[in-house]
Design an enzyme around this catalytic site. Structure first.
Site, PDB file in Angstrom:
ATOM      1  N   LEU A   1      24.956  76.206  59.802  1.00 24.78           N
ATOM      2  CA  LEU A   1      25.118  76.327  58.359  1.00 24.78           C
ATOM      3  C   LEU A   1      24.523  77.634  57.871  1.00 24.78           C
ATOM      4  O   LEU A   1      23.540  78.129  58.436  1.00 24.78           O
ATOM      5  CB  LEU A   1      24.361  75.210  57.643  1.00 24.78           C
ATOM      6  CG  LEU A   1      24.902  73.779  57.650  1.00 24.78           C
ATOM      7  CD1 LEU A   1      25.030  73.211  59.047  1.00 24.78           C
ATOM      8  CD2 LEU A   1      23.993  72.876  56.804  1.00 24.78           C
ATOM      9  N   CYS A   2      25.097  78.152  56.766  1.00 28.39           N
ATOM     10  CA  CYS A   2      24.433  79.218  56.008  1.00 28.39           C
ATOM     11  C   CYS A   2      24.279  80.456  56.901  1.00 28.39           C
ATOM     12  O   CYS A   2      25.268  80.948  57.429  1.00 28.39           O
ATOM     13  CB  CYS A   2      23.105  78.646  55.510  1.00 28.39           C
ATOM     14  SG  CYS A   2      22.120  79.670  54.420  1.00 28.39           S
ATOM     15  N   ILE A   3      23.095  80.949  57.107  1.00 28.76           N
ATOM     16  CA  ILE A   3      22.841  82.147  57.912  1.00 28.76           C
ATOM     17  C   ILE A   3      22.609  81.804  59.391  1.00 28.76           C
ATOM     18  O   ILE A   3      22.590  82.709  60.239  1.00 28.76           O
ATOM     19  CB  ILE A   3      21.632  82.937  57.330  1.00 28.76           C
ATOM     20  CG1 ILE A   3      21.502  84.334  57.939  1.00 28.76           C
ATOM     21  CG2 ILE A   3      20.332  82.173  57.504  1.00 28.76           C
ATOM     22  CD1 ILE A   3      22.679  85.258  57.674  1.00 28.76           C
TER      23      ILE A   3
ATOM     24  N   PRO B   1      24.564  80.822  61.708  1.00 29.80           N
ATOM     25  CA  PRO B   1      25.536  81.374  62.662  1.00 29.80           C
ATOM     26  C   PRO B   1      25.108  82.725  63.247  1.00 29.80           C
ATOM     27  O   PRO B   1      25.562  83.096  64.339  1.00 29.80           O
ATOM     28  CB  PRO B   1      26.810  81.509  61.818  1.00 29.80           C
ATOM     29  CG  PRO B   1      26.697  80.410  60.805  1.00 29.80           C
ATOM     30  CD  PRO B   1      25.221  80.382  60.458  1.00 29.80           C
TER      31      PRO B   1
ATOM     32  N   THR C   1      29.706  76.540  58.272  1.00 29.40           N
ATOM     33  CA  THR C   1      29.999  76.414  56.836  1.00 29.40           C
ATOM     34  C   THR C   1      29.009  77.293  56.064  1.00 29.40           C
ATOM     35  O   THR C   1      27.847  77.405  56.464  1.00 29.40           O
ATOM     36  CB  THR C   1      29.929  74.936  56.374  1.00 29.40           C
ATOM     37  OG1 THR C   1      30.386  74.849  55.003  1.00 29.40           O
ATOM     38  CG2 THR C   1      28.524  74.371  56.418  1.00 29.40           C
TER      39      THR C   1
END
Lengths: 219, 219
Positions: free
Chosen positions: A135-137, A139, A192
């Protein structure tokens, strides 16, 4: 058999640890889907401690596993004590902790180094063909951890600078809206944007629910 | 007009502050219902700091407002800066912080003292006939805060010892299951057992969703 899904935490608070809303909504959606969450975090010092009222560094020392235990209500293990064979899937919530404590992407961008235990569990998951969500950063840390092995499709929303850094590390970035999740079916990676886009908790919850559903369906 | 609902926090973590899942699910349900959350906490030291991995006291000092800011992503005010006229309703999530920091009910039971600013805002709300919700163990602090003014119907689930202490403070306890909320329509007090009963996050989410709906419908 109930599905066991690792939830990899990085502290407790958006500016120096796990983004709390993202982690709790992940746990909620897993429980609703009938999966068992296995919370884990590395047993290391946080990079730093941020006062979330003033956004200033406090100079305190806090431990990532100990602070993550707040989100997990004490039911958490050190990453070193978890093997991919214990899990059916793994999800990494976001927050700056994911790129300050699990790696140093927040400071070094594409030249980041990933925590050794985090790198190990993520590579084990991929080697066993088990799905991973981020999620968010988060990745960013995931892409760097897997760079020797694969070049997954990922999203962090639509931020040009961040997506360029992800591509420099070998990821293939796809734009995505907050209520959706991007699915790389070949590599079994689901991402996401969450609070990379926001704007609010009900919005990120939609994308996280999709991510959890997609991760579980890839098992 | 969007409804403004105070969310009164008491730190960040079930054993020494706000129960994180309960707070986040409260924020999620408020946002889904189209209400604006106004997070607040008293600007005081926590009673103590508990290592959530070992459940031992650490000897650290932490501030209730500063730690609560982690749950609120920095968007939070001191209780002293909030008046009931700023709000349409108020909700208190649980966690030991609600009875260690907002009052000392965890240590003194029915002889508890409530933090002066917390007592003020709760009494202002009731004086203006605005609804107040409380989750988990928070009804204990609420009951004590209002004891001079009213004797609300409340629930903390079915724990005999705790409900006896609540009755000793002037509350009228009603048993309730985790997926339900108890509504005192006369006094506009809504309570749900949450993690006083558990067992899991999906279960407490049902009761919190009911509580939020009932609180908003009483405005």
């Amino acid at each position: 058999m109930e599905k066991r899904v690792g939830v990899l935490l990085s502290g407790c608070g958006v500016f120096d640890g796990t983004e709390i809303h993202e982690a709790v909504i992940t746990l909620l959606m897993l429980d609703r889907a009938g999966a068992t969450a296995v919370c884990m975090a590395p047993d290391i010092d946080q990079h730093h401690v941020i006062n979330h009222l003033t956004q200033e560094e406090t100079g305190e020392k806090r431990n990532v596993l100990v602070e993550s235990a707040r989100i997990a209500r004490g039911d958490i293990k050190a990453v070193k004590d978890i093997k991919a064979s214990d899990l059916d899937a793994l999800i990494m919530p976001g927050g700056f902790g994911a790129v300050k404590n699990l790696s140093d992407f927040a400071f070094k961008g594409a030249d980041a180094t990933v925590n050794a235990e985090v790198k190990r569990i993520l590579n084990e998951m991929v080697s066993m063909n088990k799905p991973v969500g981020a999620l968010c950063i988060a990745p960013a840390t995931l892409t760097k951890a897997l760079a020797d092995k694969q070049h997954p499709e990922i999203t962090i929303g639509n931020d040009m600078g961040t997506s360029a850094a992800l591509e420099a590390m070998g990821g293939r970035h796809f734009e995505c809206t907050v209520e959706m999740a991007h699915v790389d079916k070949v590599n079994k990676i689901v991402t996401t944007p969450a609070y990379m886009l926001g704007p609010g908790i009900k919005d990120i919850a939609k994308g996280i629910e999709k991510l959890v559903d997609e991760v579980l369906s890839l098992i």
